[in-house]
Design a protein around this motif. Structure first.
Motif, PDB file in Angstrom:
ATOM      1  N   ARG A   3       0.815  -1.219   0.000  1.00 28.72           N
ATOM      2  CA  ARG A   3       0.000   0.000   0.000  1.00 28.72           C
ATOM      3  C   ARG A   3       0.846   1.265   0.000  1.00 28.72           C
ATOM      4  O   ARG A   3       0.342   2.348  -0.295  1.00 28.72           O
ATOM      5  CB  ARG A   3      -0.919   0.000   1.221  1.00 28.72           C
ATOM      6  N   LEU A   4       2.137   1.142   0.363  1.00 28.98           N
ATOM      7  CA  LEU A   4       2.996   2.322   0.491  1.00 28.98           C
ATOM      8  C   LEU A   4       4.205   2.250  -0.443  1.00 28.98           C
ATOM      9  O   LEU A   4       5.216   2.910  -0.192  1.00 28.98           O
ATOM     10  CB  LEU A   4       3.455   2.478   1.942  1.00 28.98           C
ATOM     11  N   THR A   5       4.095   1.480  -1.498  1.00 31.80           N
ATOM     12  CA  THR A   5       5.204   1.358  -2.443  1.00 31.80           C
ATOM     13  C   THR A   5       5.591   2.731  -3.001  1.00 31.80           C
ATOM     14  O   THR A   5       4.736   3.500  -3.442  1.00 31.80           O
ATOM     15  CB  THR A   5       4.824   0.418  -3.598  1.00 31.80           C
ATOM     16  N   GLY A   6       6.883   3.038  -2.944  1.00 36.61           N
ATOM     17  CA  GLY A   6       7.384   4.313  -3.443  1.00 36.61           C
ATOM     18  C   GLY A   6       7.320   5.437  -2.438  1.00 36.61           C
ATOM     19  O   GLY A   6       7.765   6.550  -2.733  1.00 36.61           O
ATOM     20  N   LYS A   7       6.813   5.182  -1.236  1.00 37.17           N
ATOM     21  CA  LYS A   7       6.698   6.212  -0.208  1.00 37.17           C
ATOM     22  C   LYS A   7       7.903   6.174   0.730  1.00 37.17           C
ATOM     23  O   LYS A   7       8.635   5.188   0.812  1.00 37.17           O
ATOM     24  CB  LYS A   7       5.422   6.019   0.617  1.00 37.17           C
ATOM     25  N   ARG A  25       6.361  -2.401   9.815  1.00 39.43           N
ATOM     26  CA  ARG A  25       5.094  -2.548   9.093  1.00 39.43           C
ATOM     27  C   ARG A  25       5.046  -1.645   7.866  1.00 39.43           C
ATOM     28  O   ARG A  25       4.604  -2.064   6.775  1.00 39.43           O
ATOM     29  CB  ARG A  25       3.925  -2.236  10.017  1.00 39.43           C
ATOM     30  N   LEU A  26       5.473  -0.412   8.004  1.00 38.12           N
ATOM     31  CA  LEU A  26       5.456   0.485   6.841  1.00 38.12           C
ATOM     32  C   LEU A  26       6.430   0.007   5.774  1.00 38.12           C
ATOM     33  O   LEU A  26       6.162   0.125   4.573  1.00 38.12           O
ATOM     34  CB  LEU A  26       5.775   1.909   7.267  1.00 38.12           C
ATOM     35  N   ALA A  31       7.413   1.074   2.034  1.00 35.04           N
ATOM     36  CA  ALA A  31       8.029   2.376   2.303  1.00 35.04           C
ATOM     37  C   ALA A  31       9.484   2.243   2.720  1.00 35.04           C
ATOM     38  O   ALA A  31       9.853   1.315   3.443  1.00 35.04           O
ATOM     39  CB  ALA A  31       7.260   3.102   3.400  1.00 35.04           C
ATOM     40  N   ASP A  32      10.319   3.181   2.280  1.00 30.80           N
ATOM     41  CA  ASP A  32      11.651   3.345   2.849  1.00 30.80           C
ATOM     42  C   ASP A  32      11.510   4.140   4.149  1.00 30.80           C
ATOM     43  O   ASP A  32      10.582   4.940   4.302  1.00 30.80           O
ATOM     44  CB  ASP A  32      12.574   4.076   1.875  1.00 30.80           C
ATOM     45  N   ILE A  33      12.445   3.916   5.070  1.00 36.26           N
ATOM     46  CA  ILE A  33      12.280   4.425   6.426  1.00 36.26           C
ATOM     47  C   ILE A  33      13.445   5.320   6.850  1.00 36.26           C
ATOM     48  O   ILE A  33      14.614   4.934   6.730  1.00 36.26           O
ATOM     49  CB  ILE A  33      12.162   3.262   7.437  1.00 36.26           C
ATOM     50  N   ILE A  34      13.107   6.497   7.337  1.00 35.40           N
ATOM     51  CA  ILE A  34      14.037   7.376   8.055  1.00 35.40           C
ATOM     52  C   ILE A  34      13.628   7.296   9.517  1.00 35.40           C
ATOM     53  O   ILE A  34      12.464   7.555   9.849  1.00 35.40           O
ATOM     54  CB  ILE A  34      13.936   8.832   7.559  1.00 35.40           C
ATOM     55  N   ALA A  35      14.545   6.925  10.402  1.00 33.31           N
ATOM     56  CA  ALA A  35      14.146   6.664  11.781  1.00 33.31           C
ATOM     57  C   ALA A  35      15.151   7.243  12.760  1.00 33.31           C
ATOM     58  O   ALA A  35      16.357   7.212  12.522  1.00 33.31           O
ATOM     59  CB  ALA A  35      14.006   5.156  12.017  1.00 33.31           C
ATOM     60  N   ILE A  36      14.624   7.753  13.867  1.00 33.21           N
ATOM     61  CA  ILE A  36      15.497   8.257  14.919  1.00 33.21           C
ATOM     62  C   ILE A  36      15.049   7.723  16.274  1.00 33.21           C
ATOM     63  O   ILE A  36      13.913   7.290  16.459  1.00 33.21           O
ATOM     64  CB  ILE A  36      15.510   9.798  14.982  1.00 33.21           C
ATOM     65  N   VAL A  91      15.826  12.730   2.927  1.00 37.32           N
ATOM     66  CA  VAL A  91      15.262  13.137   1.643  1.00 37.32           C
ATOM     67  C   VAL A  91      16.334  13.094   0.551  1.00 37.32           C
ATOM     68  O   VAL A  91      16.058  12.712  -0.595  1.00 37.32           O
ATOM     69  CB  VAL A  91      14.620  14.533   1.753  1.00 37.32           C
ATOM     70  N   ALA A  92      17.565  13.463   0.900  1.00 38.43           N
ATOM     71  CA  ALA A  92      18.654  13.379  -0.081  1.00 38.43           C
ATOM     72  C   ALA A  92      18.877  11.936  -0.522  1.00 38.43           C
ATOM     73  O   ALA A  92      19.166  11.672  -1.692  1.00 38.43           O
ATOM     74  CB  ALA A  92      19.930  13.961   0.515  1.00 38.43           C
ATOM     75  N   ARG A  93      18.745  11.011   0.397  1.00 37.38           N
ATOM     76  CA  ARG A  93      18.975   9.604   0.056  1.00 37.38           C
ATOM     77  C   ARG A  93      17.805   8.991  -0.702  1.00 37.38           C
ATOM     78  O   ARG A  93      17.995   8.305  -1.703  1.00 37.38           O
ATOM     79  CB  ARG A  93      19.246   8.794   1.314  1.00 37.38           C
ATOM     80  N   PHE A  94      16.577   9.230  -0.214  1.00 37.29           N
ATOM     81  CA  PHE A  94      15.414   8.534  -0.763  1.00 37.29           C
ATOM     82  C   PHE A  94      14.614   9.379  -1.757  1.00 37.29           C
ATOM     83  O   PHE A  94      13.725   8.861  -2.427  1.00 37.29           O
ATOM     84  CB  PHE A  94      14.495   8.071   0.367  1.00 37.29           C
ATOM     85  N   GLY A  95      14.902  10.676  -1.818  1.00 41.54           N
ATOM     86  CA  GLY A  95      14.294  11.512  -2.843  1.00 41.54           C
ATOM     87  C   GLY A  95      12.989  12.180  -2.490  1.00 41.54           C
ATOM     88  O   GLY A  95      12.508  13.030  -3.254  1.00 41.54           O
ATOM     89  N   ARG A  96      12.416  11.862  -1.315  1.00 46.50           N
ATOM     90  CA  ARG A  96      11.126  12.432  -0.992  1.00 46.50           C
ATOM     91  C   ARG A  96      10.782  12.129   0.462  1.00 46.50           C
ATOM     92  O   ARG A  96      11.496  11.411   1.156  1.00 46.50           O
ATOM     93  CB  ARG A  96      10.036  11.873  -1.904  1.00 46.50           C
ATOM     94  N   LEU A  97       9.631  12.653   0.911  1.00 42.48           N
ATOM     95  CA  LEU A  97       9.073  12.346   2.219  1.00 42.48           C
ATOM     96  C   LEU A  97       7.556  12.368   2.080  1.00 42.48           C
ATOM     97  O   LEU A  97       7.003  13.286   1.475  1.00 42.48           O
ATOM     98  CB  LEU A  97       9.518  13.379   3.265  1.00 42.48           C
ATOM     99  N   ASP A  98       6.895  11.339   2.615  1.00 44.13           N
ATOM    100  CA  ASP A  98       5.447  11.228   2.460  1.00 44.13           C
ATOM    101  C   ASP A  98       4.694  11.051   3.773  1.00 44.13           C
ATOM    102  O   ASP A  98       3.540  11.464   3.880  1.00 44.13           O
ATOM    103  CB  ASP A  98       5.116  10.023   1.565  1.00 44.13           C
ATOM    104  N   ILE A  99       5.342  10.408   4.738  1.00 41.86           N
ATOM    105  CA  ILE A  99       4.668  10.003   5.968  1.00 41.86           C
ATOM    106  C   ILE A  99       5.519  10.436   7.151  1.00 41.86           C
ATOM    107  O   ILE A  99       6.740  10.233   7.153  1.00 41.86           O
ATOM    108  CB  ILE A  99       4.477   8.470   6.002  1.00 41.86           C
ATOM    109  N   VAL A 100       4.900  11.009   8.149  1.00 40.89           N
ATOM    110  CA  VAL A 100       5.578  11.391   9.385  1.00 40.89           C
ATOM    111  C   VAL A 100       4.855  10.710  10.538  1.00 40.89           C
ATOM    112  O   VAL A 100       3.640  10.885  10.706  1.00 40.89           O
ATOM    113  CB  VAL A 100       5.584  12.914   9.586  1.00 40.89           C
ATOM    114  N   VAL A 101       5.584   9.936  11.328  1.00 40.74           N
ATOM    115  CA  VAL A 101       5.020   9.271  12.506  1.00 40.74           C
ATOM    116  C   VAL A 101       5.730   9.834  13.731  1.00 40.74           C
ATOM    117  O   VAL A 101       6.874   9.483  14.019  1.00 40.74           O
ATOM    118  CB  VAL A 101       5.168   7.743  12.430  1.00 40.74           C
ATOM    119  N   ALA A 102       5.043  10.730  14.438  1.00 40.44           N
ATOM    120  CA  ALA A 102       5.606  11.354  15.640  1.00 40.44           C
ATOM    121  C   ALA A 102       5.269  10.463  16.826  1.00 40.44           C
ATOM    122  O   ALA A 102       4.213  10.604  17.453  1.00 40.44           O
ATOM    123  CB  ALA A 102       5.045  12.757  15.817  1.00 40.44           C
ATOM    124  N   ASN A 103       6.159   9.537  17.119  1.00 42.33           N
ATOM    125  CA  ASN A 103       5.888   8.478  18.087  1.00 42.33           C
ATOM    126  C   ASN A 103       6.675   8.610  19.382  1.00 42.33           C
ATOM    127  O   ASN A 103       6.262   8.085  20.411  1.00 42.33           O
ATOM    128  CB  ASN A 103       6.200   7.120  17.426  1.00 42.33           C
TER     129      ASN A 103
END
Length: 268
Positions: A3-7, A25-26, A31-36, A91-103
């Protein structure tokens, strides 16, 4: 295709628990993941074991096992410059940002009038101001791209109910609901949706046992924590399921909502 292909998703507090489950799960949805994660002790008042760099690295490994890219960094949500740097690099690595999870968040306990100033401020700085800084670090990119997006903020049953011994926590979790509702109005014209998720107890290890002591001293308050379904806690993956739904096009018409995964606790 998922459901999140390319995100691309940015997730805070991703070393373990809900954040890790959401990252995996994402990623499984494409989806590719940026995580901290702070990967350390965020406050002297946090008594449960702190997250570690090894746990954050394990999250990256689990994402990569799903066939997706992972950029993980140690960062504190109280540090806006650090958040902005991670977002830029992601964003430089993956080219975009679509989803933000403030967890990212912490919890500790006390009677309202016994909570210390530092205890109050530490929690508000992470659970509320840290969410605002996460938004501040990511929303400009979402707007500039002009392709919409989804922001999902972790609140709690305590974000909709006055749970005892959690005045600072409940205040922070009520606060992010107000933040999300305001953002949903401001960002609607950009097709950026903003919602909160409200779990009951989740099996994440974020507890030190002191809550039970308070409830034993004030047994009349115990029912406020009870759900109506025959389960004690939910699993992190159950919250991740809701996050994946809100991040996907299946949730494309939902914004400003409070999505409950609460075992019926808010029915009382």
């Amino acid at each position: 295709m998922g459901r999140l292909t390319g995100k691309v998703a940015f997730i805070t507090g991703a070393a373990r628990g809900q954040g890790r489950a959401e990252a995996v799960r994402l990623a499984a949805e494409g989806a590719d993941i940026i995580a901290i994660d702070i990967a350390g002790n965020p406050s002297a008042y946090v008594k449960y074991p702190e997250a570690t760099q090894d746990e954050l690295d394990e999250t990256a490994k689990l994402v990569e096992e799903q066939g997706r890219g992972a950029l993980v960094r140690q960062a504190d949500v109280r540090d806006l410059a650090a958040l902005e740097a991670v977002v830029r690099d992601g964003v430089a690595r993956f080219g975009r940002l679509d989803i933000v999870v403030a967890n990212a968040g912490i919890v500790n306990y006390g009677r309202t009038w016994e909570i210390t100033e530092e205890q109050w401020q530490d929690l508000i700085d992470i659970n509320l101001t840290g969410v605002w800084k996460t938004v501040k670090a990511t929303v400009p990119t979402l707007i500039e791209q002009g392709q919409g997006g989804s922001i999902i903020i972790t609140s709690s049953v305590a974000g909709l109910k006055g749970l005892p011994f959690l005045a600072h926590y409940a205040s922070s979790k009520h606060g992010v609901v107000g933040l999300a509702k305001t953002l949903a109005n401001e960002l609607g014209e950009h097709d950026i949706r903003v919602n909160t998720v409200h779990p009951h107890g989740v099996r994440t290890g974020m507890t030190d046992g002191s809550m039970q002591e308070y409830l034993e001293q004030s047994p009349l308050l115990g029912p406020l924590y009870m759900g109506t379904l025959p389960y004690q806690v939910v699993e992190p993956e159950d919250i991740a399921n809701m996050v994946a739904f809100l991040a996907s096009d299946e949730g494309k018409y939902i914004t400003g909502a409070q999505m409950r995964v609460d075992l019926g606790a808010l029915n009382r």
